[in-house]
Design an enzyme around this catalytic site. Structure first.
Site, PDB file in Angstrom:
ATOM      1  N   ARG A  69       6.069   9.850  -0.528  1.00 52.76           N
ATOM      2  CA  ARG A  69       7.400  10.034   0.046  1.00 52.76           C
ATOM      3  C   ARG A  69       8.254   8.837  -0.333  1.00 52.76           C
ATOM      4  O   ARG A  69       7.762   7.726  -0.496  1.00 52.76           O
ATOM      5  CB  ARG A  69       7.320  10.139   1.571  1.00 52.76           C
ATOM      6  CG  ARG A  69       6.795  11.476   2.046  1.00 52.76           C
ATOM      7  CD  ARG A  69       6.901  11.606   3.548  1.00 52.76           C
ATOM      8  NE  ARG A  69       6.009  10.711   4.236  1.00 52.76           N
ATOM      9  CZ  ARG A  69       6.349   9.572   4.811  1.00 52.76           C
ATOM     10  NH1 ARG A  69       7.608   9.158   4.806  1.00 52.76           N
ATOM     11  NH2 ARG A  69       5.468   8.812   5.419  1.00 52.76           N
ATOM     12  N   TYR A 197       6.653  15.760  -5.794  1.00 55.52           N
ATOM     13  CA  TYR A 197       5.530  15.367  -4.941  1.00 55.52           C
ATOM     14  C   TYR A 197       5.672  16.049  -3.578  1.00 55.52           C
ATOM     15  O   TYR A 197       6.764  16.068  -2.995  1.00 55.52           O
ATOM     16  CB  TYR A 197       5.487  13.836  -4.765  1.00 55.52           C
ATOM     17  CG  TYR A 197       4.589  13.450  -3.616  1.00 55.52           C
ATOM     18  CD1 TYR A 197       3.205  13.481  -3.764  1.00 55.52           C
ATOM     19  CD2 TYR A 197       5.106  13.123  -2.372  1.00 55.52           C
ATOM     20  CE1 TYR A 197       2.377  13.202  -2.700  1.00 55.52           C
ATOM     21  CE2 TYR A 197       4.288  12.836  -1.302  1.00 55.52           C
ATOM     22  CZ  TYR A 197       2.920  12.873  -1.474  1.00 55.52           C
ATOM     23  OH  TYR A 197       2.106  12.608  -0.412  1.00 55.52           O
ATOM     24  N   LYS A 206       8.156  17.360   6.675  1.00 57.14           N
ATOM     25  CA  LYS A 206       8.864  16.218   7.279  1.00 57.14           C
ATOM     26  C   LYS A 206      10.370  16.499   7.379  1.00 57.14           C
ATOM     27  O   LYS A 206      11.014  16.123   8.352  1.00 57.14           O
ATOM     28  CB  LYS A 206       8.631  14.951   6.452  1.00 57.14           C
ATOM     29  CG  LYS A 206       7.178  14.594   6.240  1.00 57.14           C
ATOM     30  CD  LYS A 206       6.478  14.239   7.512  1.00 57.14           C
ATOM     31  CE  LYS A 206       5.087  13.681   7.224  1.00 57.14           C
ATOM     32  NZ  LYS A 206       4.313  13.448   8.443  1.00 57.14           N
ATOM     33  N   HIS A 226       6.008  13.601  15.549  1.00 57.97           N
ATOM     34  CA  HIS A 226       4.988  13.305  14.543  1.00 57.97           C
ATOM     35  C   HIS A 226       3.649  13.139  15.269  1.00 57.97           C
ATOM     36  O   HIS A 226       3.140  12.041  15.425  1.00 57.97           O
ATOM     37  CB  HIS A 226       5.402  12.011  13.825  1.00 57.97           C
ATOM     38  CG  HIS A 226       4.611  11.708  12.603  1.00 57.97           C
ATOM     39  ND1 HIS A 226       4.514  10.436  12.081  1.00 57.97           N
ATOM     40  CD2 HIS A 226       3.887  12.503  11.754  1.00 57.97           C
ATOM     41  CE1 HIS A 226       3.762  10.459  10.992  1.00 57.97           C
ATOM     42  NE2 HIS A 226       3.375  11.693  10.775  1.00 57.97           N
ATOM     43  N   SER A 248       1.700   6.838   9.951  1.00 62.81           N
ATOM     44  CA  SER A 248       0.901   7.336   8.833  1.00 62.81           C
ATOM     45  C   SER A 248      -0.258   6.360   8.577  1.00 62.81           C
ATOM     46  O   SER A 248      -0.100   5.153   8.757  1.00 62.81           O
ATOM     47  CB  SER A 248       1.766   7.426   7.571  1.00 62.81           C
ATOM     48  OG  SER A 248       2.926   8.159   7.848  1.00 62.81           O
ATOM     49  N   CYS A 250      -3.109   5.983  10.158  1.00 66.39           N
ATOM     50  CA  CYS A 250      -3.844   5.447  11.320  1.00 66.39           C
ATOM     51  C   CYS A 250      -4.890   6.442  11.812  1.00 66.39           C
ATOM     52  O   CYS A 250      -5.386   6.320  12.930  1.00 66.39           O
ATOM     53  CB  CYS A 250      -2.896   5.088  12.450  1.00 66.39           C
ATOM     54  SG  CYS A 250      -1.950   3.587  12.152  1.00 66.39           S
ATOM     55  N   ASP A 277      -0.452  16.911  12.398  1.00 62.32           N
ATOM     56  CA  ASP A 277       0.671  16.066  11.952  1.00 62.32           C
ATOM     57  C   ASP A 277       1.953  16.250  12.758  1.00 62.32           C
ATOM     58  O   ASP A 277       2.673  15.287  12.980  1.00 62.32           O
ATOM     59  CB  ASP A 277       0.956  16.351  10.467  1.00 62.32           C
ATOM     60  CG  ASP A 277       1.804  15.275   9.806  1.00 62.32           C
ATOM     61  OD1 ASP A 277       1.605  14.088  10.125  1.00 62.32           O
ATOM     62  OD2 ASP A 277       2.688  15.622   8.996  1.00 62.32           O
ATOM     63  N   ARG A 371      -3.868  14.029  -2.340  1.00 63.80           N
ATOM     64  CA  ARG A 371      -3.816  14.933  -1.188  1.00 63.80           C
ATOM     65  C   ARG A 371      -4.615  16.205  -1.386  1.00 63.80           C
ATOM     66  O   ARG A 371      -4.887  16.621  -2.512  1.00 63.80           O
ATOM     67  CB  ARG A 371      -2.341  15.351  -0.953  1.00 63.80           C
ATOM     68  CG  ARG A 371      -1.414  14.186  -0.634  1.00 63.80           C
ATOM     69  CD  ARG A 371      -1.508  13.841   0.801  1.00 63.80           C
ATOM     70  NE  ARG A 371      -0.722  12.666   1.154  1.00 63.80           N
ATOM     71  CZ  ARG A 371      -0.223  12.468   2.380  1.00 63.80           C
ATOM     72  NH1 ARG A 371      -0.390  13.353   3.330  1.00 63.80           N
ATOM     73  NH2 ARG A 371       0.425  11.358   2.659  1.00 63.80           N
TER      74      ARG A 371
HETATM   75  C1  OXD Z   1       2.794  11.036   6.513  1.00 58.84           C
HETATM   76  C2  OXD Z   1       2.197  12.314   6.127  1.00 58.84           C
HETATM   77  O1  OXD Z   1       3.117  10.216   5.656  1.00 58.84           O
HETATM   78  O2  OXD Z   1       1.819  13.093   7.018  1.00 58.84           O
HETATM   79  O3  OXD Z   1       2.961  10.823   7.720  1.00 58.84           O
HETATM   80  O4  OXD Z   1       2.105  12.584   4.918  1.00 58.84           O
HETATM   81 MN    MN Z   2       2.478  12.478   8.945  1.00 57.53          MN
END
Ligand code: OXD
Ligand code: MN
Length: 588
Positions: A69, A197, A206, A226, A248, A250, A277, A371
């Protein structure tokens, strides 16, 4: 496929700008998707993997400059800068549209324009929202087909309504100098250019489900967060649901699909994943907070996912999955990534598309942000409530960060506003992997810093307001930190499945089953109330994990005060009061 005038008008307008050779409506049929897979394999956009070992699985490699991102080029384009707030990049809408349309101009020439009608959430749910994404990338179509509910049924459901979100994605030439991900919440519109991407082009995720939805949620009295959602089934068969927000990297996906430690399994505990998520949270008819996961799949980070760390996530990738930027093992045409096992392939292609030998190469084979896009249905612990249009009732909300010191393993906030304060103060220390520097503290309120579609000061106010609507029925709010280290820098808490021990305490507190110890920051567990049976964690370790160091917390309060300054007069009085009260309690 539709006679919705608003939809047709917008598509015509976009067509005039991007100038495609062909237009294809995505109807959601397996027949059409299969044709697209075949086409993508022919052009090299995707690679078909070993269909015996990985049925329905494909591999895609992005451009080398397009692997994550792009927060610095993500904009909230509201009429005023104030509406976007101090934590978002802002651009005036007309200026942004002009710039984006000039970049998008004729960019579909020689290409096909794919129109994807999709729903975030199950169509029949009052939580759900509809979007239409236009893209020139088959990879995007196929990912959206996994991550959302797509096709003609969505348009039929939409009918003539104007309640839908526009999304335009143009790959252009993946020029990072001209890459933008822009949101126009006032127009319910998203435009993403010069990336292919996932995080920048799966516009349902998002962009819609967090940035646009958070803006809509404030107007419509709900929350787009989130957060993972999971169900904890207790030995008596009852299941309670919690939501948890972490920045992100964690371990959200790991917590969402947690496998209980053996002692808990024997007692009959089970974990059910509702989402990993994003959570959309509304107040139900009964006055409680209810949640749905608006997505239909997982877009998870591959490296580190293994049988040991997350067996359920790994199982989710075993079929009908698109892998992005992982290693292709040429021996049997399967995939590999760092942390999958200790046996990297020798004859392989790395994420960059180069020949790679995992036994001898000093370079990583998979990109650290590589991913898997997997259907939620693949997850062995998917909740039976996953498709319930009513969602699930939430008993507790958890906020978490990554802190070597300061924050204890778990604490309970005194009340809703105090919990909102804790959420607003989430911060994480960077790991070497993310920034190269260890221990740099960054604030990430509610883990929403990169995803809030409006002024975060107003967002805090909205949270406070939701607590008022919920009153007595508000879920309790907790904070956790799995990452506390000892003096040698080693994690004290084992994490992963053992986190259920903390969740058990949380549920008991929600059920008013046990007492807790009051501290200046909130309630912490009495040592005997965290079950350590079957771990190597000693009572002494637990003491360390729960220690509240007053000096560190005074520093923390100072740090929060400084951070709060960026919100100026938008910071709600309630949070100022919470901070002052914390300072007073720390002085006592
Ligand atoms: C993030 C994701 O970056 O879920 O939070 O990809
Ligand atoms: Mn996320």
């Amino acid at each position: 496929m539709t006679s919705n005038k608003g939809v047709l008008k917008w598509i015509e307008k976009v067509k005039q700008i991007v100038n495609p050779d062909f237009v294809v409506w995505i109807d959601g049929s397996e027949f059409q998707l299969e044709k697209l897979r075949e086409q993508a394999c022919k052009t090299g956009e995707m690679v078909k993997l070993n269909q015996e070992k990985l049925p329905g699985c494909y591999l895609h490699r992005t451009a080398l400059n397009d692997v994550a991102r792009t927060e610095s080029r993500t904009f909230i384009c509201t009429k005023t800068k104030d509406e976007a707030g101090p934590t978002n990049n802002w651009c005036e809408p007309k200026e942004a549209y002009d710039k984006l349309y000039s970049i998008a101009k004729n960019s579909y020439k020689g290409k096909t324009m794919y129109i994807i009608p999709y729903s975030m959430g199950m169509l029949e749910s009052k939580f759900s929202k509809i979007g239409i994404e236009i893209t020139d990338s088959i990879y995007t179509v196929l990912n959206m087909a996994i991550m959302t509910r797509i096709g003609k049924k969505v348009l039929d459901f939409l009918g003539n309504s104007d309640d839908w979100v526009k999304g335009l994605h143009c790959s252009c030439d993946i020029n990072e100098e001209k890459r933008y991900v822009c949101h126009f919440p006032e127009d319910k519109s998203i435009i993403s250019v010069n990336s292919a991407y996932g995080g920048n082009v799966l516009l349902g995720k998002k962009c819609f489900a967090l940035r646009i939805a958070s803006f809509l949620g404030r107007k419509e009295k709900w929350l787009a967060e989130h957060m993972l959602i999971l169900g904890i089934q207790k030995p008596n068969g009852e299941t309670k649901y919690i939501c948890a927000a972490f920045p992100s990297a964690c371990g959200k996906t790991n917590l969402a699909m947690l496998i209980p430690p053996e002692v808990y399994r024997k007692k009959g505990y089970k974990i059910w994943c509702v989402g990993d998520d994003i959570a959309w949270l509304r107040i139900g008819k009964d006055g409680r907070l209810w949640a749905i996961n608006p997505e239909n799949g997982f877009f998870g980070v591959a490296p580190g996912t293994s049988k040991k760390s997350n067996q359920n996530a790994l199982a989710s990738t075993s079929s009908n999955t698109i892998f992005t930027n992982v290693v292709q093992n040429l021996k049997d045409n399967t995939v590999w990534w760092e942390g999958l096992d200790k046996n990297p392939p020798e004859n392989a292609i790395n994420w960059k598309g180069e020949q790679w030998n995992g036994k001898t190469s000093s370079e990583k084979g998979a990109h650290p942000n590589s991913r898997f896009t997997s259907p939620a249905k693949n997850c062995p612990c998917l909740s039976s409530e996953f498709d319930n249009p009513e969602g699930v009732p939430i008993s507790a909300i958890i906020f978490g960060g990554r802190r070597a010191q300061t924050t204890p393993l778990v604490y309970e906030s005194f009340d809703w506003n105090n919990g909102v304060f804790a959420g607003s103060a989430i911060s994480s220390e960077s790991t070497a992997a993310s920034t190269g520097k260890v221990g740099v503290l960054s604030h990430n309120p509610m883990a929403m810093m990169p995803f809030c579609g409006y002024n975060m000061g107003d967002y805090f106010k909205h949270w406070i307001q939701m607590g008022k609507y919920l009153g007595e029925k508000a879920p309790k709010i907790f904070s956790v930190n799995w990452f506390r280290t000892d003096k040698n820098g080693k994690f004290i808490w084992p994490g992963f499945g053992d986190n259920l021990r903390v969740l058990e305490w949380i549920l008991k507190r929600c059920e008013k089953d046990i007492d807790a110890k009051e501290t200046p920051i909130g309630y912490i567990p009495n040592i005997s109330d965290i079950n350590l049976e079957g771990t190597s964690v000693s009572q002494e370790d637990l003491n360390k994990l729960l220690e509240i160091n007053i000096d560190l917390w005074k520093k923390e309060a100072k740090n929060i005060k400084e951070f709060y300054q960026i919100f100026e007069n938008k910071l709600p009085d309630e949070l100022k009061v919470e901070l002052e009260n914390l300072e007073k309690r720390l002085e006592k």
